[in-house]
Design a protein around this motif. Structure first.
Motif, PDB file in Angstrom:
ATOM      1  N   VAL A  59       0.860  -1.181   0.000  1.00  0.00           N
ATOM      2  CA  VAL A  59       0.000   0.000   0.000  1.00  0.00           C
ATOM      3  C   VAL A  59       0.901   1.237   0.000  1.00  0.00           C
ATOM      4  CG1 VAL A  59      -0.266   0.083   2.534  1.00  0.00           C
ATOM      5  CG2 VAL A  59      -1.978   1.164   1.063  1.00  0.00           C
ATOM      6  N   LEU A  60       0.487   2.243  -0.778  1.00  0.00           N
ATOM      7  CA  LEU A  60       1.161   3.542  -0.816  1.00  0.00           C
ATOM      8  C   LEU A  60       0.117   4.609  -0.516  1.00  0.00           C
ATOM      9  CD1 LEU A  60       3.238   3.173  -4.121  1.00  0.00           C
ATOM     10  CD2 LEU A  60       3.948   2.620  -1.780  1.00  0.00           C
ATOM     11  N   ALA A  61       0.366   5.436   0.480  1.00  0.00           N
ATOM     12  CA  ALA A  61      -0.580   6.489   0.856  1.00  0.00           C
ATOM     13  C   ALA A  61       0.154   7.811   1.025  1.00  0.00           C
ATOM     14  CB  ALA A  61      -1.312   6.106   2.136  1.00  0.00           C
ATOM     15  N   MET A  62      -0.554   8.907   0.688  1.00  0.00           N
ATOM     16  CA  MET A  62       0.056  10.234   0.650  1.00  0.00           C
ATOM     17  C   MET A  62      -0.793  11.270   1.374  1.00  0.00           C
ATOM     18  SD  MET A  62       0.978  10.140  -3.375  1.00  0.00           S
ATOM     19  CE  MET A  62       2.152   8.984  -4.037  1.00  0.00           C
ATOM     20  N   VAL A  63      -0.118  12.227   1.956  1.00  0.00           N
ATOM     21  CA  VAL A  63      -0.784  13.347   2.618  1.00  0.00           C
ATOM     22  C   VAL A  63      -1.060  14.452   1.603  1.00  0.00           C
ATOM     23  CG1 VAL A  63       0.239  12.873   4.873  1.00  0.00           C
ATOM     24  CG2 VAL A  63       1.428  14.378   3.282  1.00  0.00           C
ATOM     25  N   PRO A  64      -1.924  15.410   1.950  1.00  0.00           N
ATOM     26  CA  PRO A  64      -2.149  16.567   1.068  1.00  0.00           C
ATOM     27  C   PRO A  64      -0.884  17.420   0.950  1.00  0.00           C
ATOM     28  CG  PRO A  64      -3.794  16.467   2.833  1.00  0.00           C
ATOM     29  CD  PRO A  64      -2.750  15.450   3.148  1.00  0.00           C
ATOM     30  N   ASP A  81      -7.907  19.536   2.626  1.00  0.00           N
ATOM     31  CA  ASP A  81      -6.493  19.346   2.970  1.00  0.00           C
ATOM     32  C   ASP A  81      -6.386  18.504   4.232  1.00  0.00           C
ATOM     33  OD1 ASP A  81      -7.327  21.103   4.906  1.00  0.00           O
ATOM     34  OD2 ASP A  81      -5.781  22.598   4.520  1.00  0.00           O
ATOM     35  N   ASP A  82      -7.391  17.658   4.439  1.00  0.00           N
ATOM     36  CA  ASP A  82      -7.513  16.902   5.682  1.00  0.00           C
ATOM     37  C   ASP A  82      -7.791  15.424   5.378  1.00  0.00           C
ATOM     38  OD1 ASP A  82      -7.735  16.405   8.398  1.00  0.00           O
ATOM     39  OD2 ASP A  82      -9.856  16.954   8.461  1.00  0.00           O
ATOM     40  N   PHE A  83      -6.826  14.777   4.694  1.00  0.00           N
ATOM     41  CA  PHE A  83      -7.050  13.390   4.274  1.00  0.00           C
ATOM     42  C   PHE A  83      -5.721  12.648   4.215  1.00  0.00           C
ATOM     43  CE2 PHE A  83      -6.359  15.863   0.409  1.00  0.00           C
ATOM     44  CZ  PHE A  83      -5.413  15.113  -0.276  1.00  0.00           C
ATOM     45  N   LEU A  84      -5.815  11.352   4.119  1.00  0.00           N
ATOM     46  CA  LEU A  84      -4.697  10.501   3.740  1.00  0.00           C
ATOM     47  C   LEU A  84      -5.170   9.754   2.506  1.00  0.00           C
ATOM     48  CD1 LEU A  84      -1.837   9.523   4.323  1.00  0.00           C
ATOM     49  CD2 LEU A  84      -2.802   7.772   5.821  1.00  0.00           C
ATOM     50  N   TYR A  85      -4.479   9.947   1.392  1.00  0.00           N
ATOM     51  CA  TYR A  85      -4.883   9.432   0.092  1.00  0.00           C
ATOM     52  C   TYR A  85      -4.164   8.118  -0.207  1.00  0.00           C
ATOM     53  CZ  TYR A  85      -4.888   9.066  -5.025  1.00  0.00           C
ATOM     54  OH  TYR A  85      -5.001   8.617  -6.313  1.00  0.00           O
ATOM     55  N   ILE A  86      -4.928   7.084  -0.499  1.00  0.00           N
ATOM     56  CA  ILE A  86      -4.342   5.808  -0.910  1.00  0.00           C
ATOM     57  C   ILE A  86      -4.116   5.882  -2.414  1.00  0.00           C
ATOM     58  CG2 ILE A  86      -4.664   3.316  -1.098  1.00  0.00           C
ATOM     59  CD1 ILE A  86      -6.469   3.549   1.407  1.00  0.00           C
ATOM     60  N   ASP A  87      -2.856   5.991  -2.798  1.00  0.00           N
ATOM     61  CA  ASP A  87      -2.529   6.041  -4.218  1.00  0.00           C
ATOM     62  C   ASP A  87      -2.746   4.673  -4.853  1.00  0.00           C
ATOM     63  OD1 ASP A  87      -1.289   7.613  -6.504  1.00  0.00           O
ATOM     64  OD2 ASP A  87      -0.022   5.817  -6.441  1.00  0.00           O
ATOM     65  N   ALA A 112      -3.717   7.571   9.406  1.00  0.00           N
ATOM     66  CA  ALA A 112      -4.559   8.761   9.254  1.00  0.00           C
ATOM     67  C   ALA A 112      -4.952   9.300  10.633  1.00  0.00           C
ATOM     68  CB  ALA A 112      -5.796   8.438   8.421  1.00  0.00           C
ATOM     69  N   ARG A 113      -5.330   8.397  11.519  1.00  0.00           N
ATOM     70  CA  ARG A 113      -5.710   8.784  12.879  1.00  0.00           C
ATOM     71  C   ARG A 113      -4.531   9.451  13.582  1.00  0.00           C
ATOM     72  NH1 ARG A 113      -7.281   4.014  13.786  1.00  0.00           N
ATOM     73  NH2 ARG A 113      -9.283   4.227  12.781  1.00  0.00           N
ATOM     74  N   ALA A 114      -3.341   8.871  13.443  1.00  0.00           N
ATOM     75  CA  ALA A 114      -2.146   9.416  14.090  1.00  0.00           C
ATOM     76  C   ALA A 114      -1.820  10.811  13.562  1.00  0.00           C
ATOM     77  CB  ALA A 114      -0.954   8.482  13.882  1.00  0.00           C
ATOM     78  N   ARG A 115      -2.121  11.083  12.303  1.00  0.00           N
ATOM     79  CA  ARG A 115      -1.870  12.395  11.702  1.00  0.00           C
ATOM     80  C   ARG A 115      -2.980  13.387  12.007  1.00  0.00           C
ATOM     81  NH1 ARG A 115       2.158  12.755   8.480  1.00  0.00           N
ATOM     82  NH2 ARG A 115       1.426  14.663   7.521  1.00  0.00           N
ATOM     83  N   GLY A 116      -4.113  12.901  12.545  1.00  0.00           N
ATOM     84  CA  GLY A 116      -5.249  13.775  12.808  1.00  0.00           C
ATOM     85  C   GLY A 116      -6.096  14.036  11.584  1.00  0.00           C
ATOM     86  N   ALA A 117      -5.944  13.220  10.528  1.00  0.00           N
ATOM     87  CA  ALA A 117      -6.743  13.387   9.305  1.00  0.00           C
ATOM     88  C   ALA A 117      -8.182  12.959   9.571  1.00  0.00           C
ATOM     89  CB  ALA A 117      -6.155  12.562   8.167  1.00  0.00           C
ATOM     90  N   SER A 118      -9.123  13.605   8.898  1.00  0.00           N
ATOM     91  CA  SER A 118     -10.533  13.282   9.122  1.00  0.00           C
ATOM     92  C   SER A 118     -11.038  12.174   8.211  1.00  0.00           C
ATOM     93  CB  SER A 118     -11.404  14.525   8.947  1.00  0.00           C
ATOM     94  OG  SER A 118     -11.382  14.952   7.599  1.00  0.00           O
ATOM     95  N   GLU A 119     -10.301  11.908   7.094  1.00  0.00           N
ATOM     96  CA  GLU A 119     -10.780  10.860   6.184  1.00  0.00           C
ATOM     97  C   GLU A 119      -9.625  10.218   5.435  1.00  0.00           C
ATOM     98  OE1 GLU A 119     -13.613  12.652   3.494  1.00  0.00           O
ATOM     99  OE2 GLU A 119     -12.102  13.900   2.564  1.00  0.00           O
ATOM    100  N   VAL A 120      -9.933   9.024   4.939  1.00  0.00           N
ATOM    101  CA  VAL A 120      -9.045   8.303   4.028  1.00  0.00           C
ATOM    102  C   VAL A 120      -9.739   8.338   2.673  1.00  0.00           C
ATOM    103  CG1 VAL A 120      -8.054   6.050   3.448  1.00  0.00           C
ATOM    104  CG2 VAL A 120      -8.060   6.844   5.833  1.00  0.00           C
ATOM    105  N   THR A 121      -8.971   8.618   1.619  1.00  0.00           N
ATOM    106  CA  THR A 121      -9.543   8.743   0.285  1.00  0.00           C
ATOM    107  C   THR A 121      -8.837   7.792  -0.683  1.00  0.00           C
ATOM    108  OG1 THR A 121      -8.041  10.545  -0.323  1.00  0.00           O
ATOM    109  CG2 THR A 121     -10.158  11.165   0.670  1.00  0.00           C
ATOM    110  N   CYS A 122      -9.545   7.467  -1.757  1.00  0.00           N
ATOM    111  CA  CYS A 122      -8.983   6.613  -2.804  1.00  0.00           C
ATOM    112  C   CYS A 122      -9.927   6.649  -3.998  1.00  0.00           C
ATOM    113  CB  CYS A 122      -8.804   5.174  -2.320  1.00  0.00           C
ATOM    114  SG  CYS A 122     -10.335   4.330  -1.904  1.00  0.00           S
ATOM    115  N   LEU A 160     -13.652   7.950  -3.720  1.00  0.00           N
ATOM    116  CA  LEU A 160     -14.222   7.448  -2.474  1.00  0.00           C
ATOM    117  C   LEU A 160     -13.565   8.072  -1.258  1.00  0.00           C
ATOM    118  CD1 LEU A 160     -14.178   3.636  -3.414  1.00  0.00           C
ATOM    119  CD2 LEU A 160     -16.027   5.281  -3.792  1.00  0.00           C
ATOM    120  N   ALA A 161     -14.346   8.207  -0.186  1.00  0.00           N
ATOM    121  CA  ALA A 161     -13.800   8.698   1.083  1.00  0.00           C
ATOM    122  C   ALA A 161     -14.472   7.943   2.233  1.00  0.00           C
ATOM    123  CB  ALA A 161     -14.049  10.198   1.228  1.00  0.00           C
TER     124      ALA A 161
END
Length: 164
Positions: A59-64, A81-87, A112-122, A160-161
């Motif tokens: 899995v590869l995931a990226m911040v805004p 600007d509040d997500f962790l994106y699964i590339d 995502a939780r550790a970063r304080g992001a509100s959602e995961v997107t893909c 998706l989010a």
């Protein structure tokens, strides 16, 4: 069943991960090794799953805020600007159906939780269709927040989010 280990991606994994990635086309794009290495370098979270010391998924995931040309990443960046994106998340066929996808997604949600992001997107392809992935994502709590044609119109994705 062999024990599965999930760990950070290492340089020595790249050739195996490119092969796993490219075998999953059209769900993910074929990616040359140098481009794949750049994706890993840009990822906030880059994990490999291995069985018997052999990579079987990743899995590869990226911040805004990255300078990343992906049409789908740009969609989510314009939206929030509040997500962790699964590339991308890819499992070798032999590794599917054993809960490994859920485990990798769990790691993404933990990050995502550790970063304080509100959602995961893909995104998931709807043209060409990928009904198994859409069903998996729905079961994981993802909802469609948009749709767009990519790759010059050759592919249509559901964006998706899921709340963290």
């Amino acid at each position: 069943m062999p024990e599965t280990v999930i760990r950070p991606v290492a340089v020595g994994d790249l050739a195996a991960l490119v092969a796993i990635n490219d075998a999953a086309t059209p769900a993910v794009p074929v990616t040359p090794p140098d481009e794949f290495a750049s994706l890993v370098a840009d990822s906030t979270l880059a994990l490999v799953a291995e069985r018997d010391a052999v990579p079987v998924g990743f899995v590869l995931a990226m911040v805004p805020g990255l300078d990343y040309a992906s049409e789908n990443y740009r969609f989510f960046s314009a939206r929030s600007d509040d997500f962790l994106y699964i590339d991308r998340i890819v499992l070798a066929p032999a590794a599917r159906g054993a809960g490994l996808g859920r485990e990798l997604y769990g790691r993404v949600f933990d990050a995502a939780r550790a970063r304080g992001a509100s959602e995961v997107t893909c995104e998931v392809n709807v043209e060409p269709p990928n009904p198994e992935s859409l069903a998996f994502h729905a079961a994981m709590g993802f909802a469609e927040v948009g749709r767009q044609a990519t790759k010059g119109g050759a592919i249509v994705v559901a964006l998706l989010a899921a709340p963290v």
